[in-house]
Design a protein around this motif. Sequence first.
Motif, PDB file in Angstrom:
ATOM      1  N   CYS A 293       0.855  -1.184   0.000  1.00  0.00           N
ATOM      2  CA  CYS A 293       0.000   0.000   0.000  1.00  0.00           C
ATOM      3  C   CYS A 293       0.895   1.239   0.000  1.00  0.00           C
ATOM      4  O   CYS A 293       2.070   1.171   0.360  1.00  0.00           O
ATOM      5  CB  CYS A 293      -0.943  -0.002   1.202  1.00  0.00           C
ATOM      6  SG  CYS A 293      -0.144   0.166   2.814  1.00  0.00           S
TER       7      CYS A 293
ATOM      8  N   ARG B 153      -2.090  -5.857   2.455  1.00  0.00           N
ATOM      9  CA  ARG B 153      -1.258  -4.873   1.777  1.00  0.00           C
ATOM     10  C   ARG B 153      -0.386  -4.190   2.829  1.00  0.00           C
ATOM     11  O   ARG B 153      -0.794  -3.214   3.452  1.00  0.00           O
ATOM     12  CB  ARG B 153      -2.110  -3.833   1.039  1.00  0.00           C
ATOM     13  CG  ARG B 153      -3.016  -4.374  -0.041  1.00  0.00           C
ATOM     14  CD  ARG B 153      -2.226  -4.894  -1.244  1.00  0.00           C
ATOM     15  NE  ARG B 153      -3.146  -5.337  -2.293  1.00  0.00           N
ATOM     16  CZ  ARG B 153      -3.662  -6.551  -2.383  1.00  0.00           C
ATOM     17  NH1 ARG B 153      -3.337  -7.455  -1.470  1.00  0.00           N
ATOM     18  NH2 ARG B 153      -4.473  -6.877  -3.371  1.00  0.00           N
TER      19      ARG B 153
ATOM     20  N   LEU C  78      -4.302   1.346  -1.977  1.00  0.00           N
ATOM     21  CA  LEU C  78      -3.959  -0.076  -2.095  1.00  0.00           C
ATOM     22  C   LEU C  78      -3.499  -0.428  -3.501  1.00  0.00           C
ATOM     23  O   LEU C  78      -2.821  -1.434  -3.700  1.00  0.00           O
ATOM     24  CB  LEU C  78      -5.159  -0.937  -1.694  1.00  0.00           C
ATOM     25  CG  LEU C  78      -5.684  -0.720  -0.266  1.00  0.00           C
ATOM     26  CD1 LEU C  78      -6.800  -1.712   0.035  1.00  0.00           C
ATOM     27  CD2 LEU C  78      -4.575  -0.830   0.761  1.00  0.00           C
TER      28      LEU C  78
END
Length: 270
Positions: free
Chosen positions: A183, A211, A255
């Motif tokens: 992310c 993530r 993300l």
Amino acid sequence: MLKKTIEVLRGIRRLPDHVTYLGRRLDHLERNVMVAPLSPIDRHIALQTAFRSDALYDLTYAHWRTTRIAKLIELYGLDNLPRLKILELGAGLCEIGAFLAELGADVTCLEGRPEQVSFARLKHRSVPRLRIEQCDLEGEFSHYGRFDLILHFGLLYHIGEVDEHMARCFAMTDDMVLETVVCDSTDPYKLVKVPGRAEVIEESIHGYACRPSAAYVERLAEQAGFSVERHFSKDLNASDGQFVYDWEPKNDGDLGDFRKRRFWRFKRKP
């Protein structure tokens, strides 16, 4: 006359379907002719690869594998790779592991899905120094021993308990190359859990997904006593734009689907 004209027009309307059907039949004939001289096992492998285009069988994966192999050769050298004992985690169809084993390295590939393990064993059955094992990488795998190098490609974002998994990896080697989706955050404690798809063969068998931030991954490496070598370079980018490594962070928590990725080499500090 009108009835005849309507029939002709209907025939023209159906023409694309006939052309499409004929194309499929010709493709089918071509594939069968091409594989006819092969052994039964090689014929099965060729047809499986030809008729499937889902997930790991998609042609885009071939390009992604070539960029990763090229980066390994750049980092370790063509002469040094054959001297290494290598562990590949989340190996999929074990293409990268098989390449390195054929170079001369001693390679163990661990993959969670039995169907991929079986296919990889068939496909690479003639490659020496290659061991392919089914293993749930959410659990214990340290019994496979220590390795000169761990390859950790496209796996971390399918792991549920990231800290425990990474600790296991760091205990098994002094050198690891890791690639993952992340992310967009500079927070070293940022890790977002997202739904996974257990039915998709290249995702977690448990349906996990996450993530982590790049800083999160680097923090784990540094706490384990490893130096962090970044390779956020455009030569790793996929030509179709699906994988990007040289993106500039905005620290907005995005993300990025599967697009935003990072690539590191971690080496144990003296």
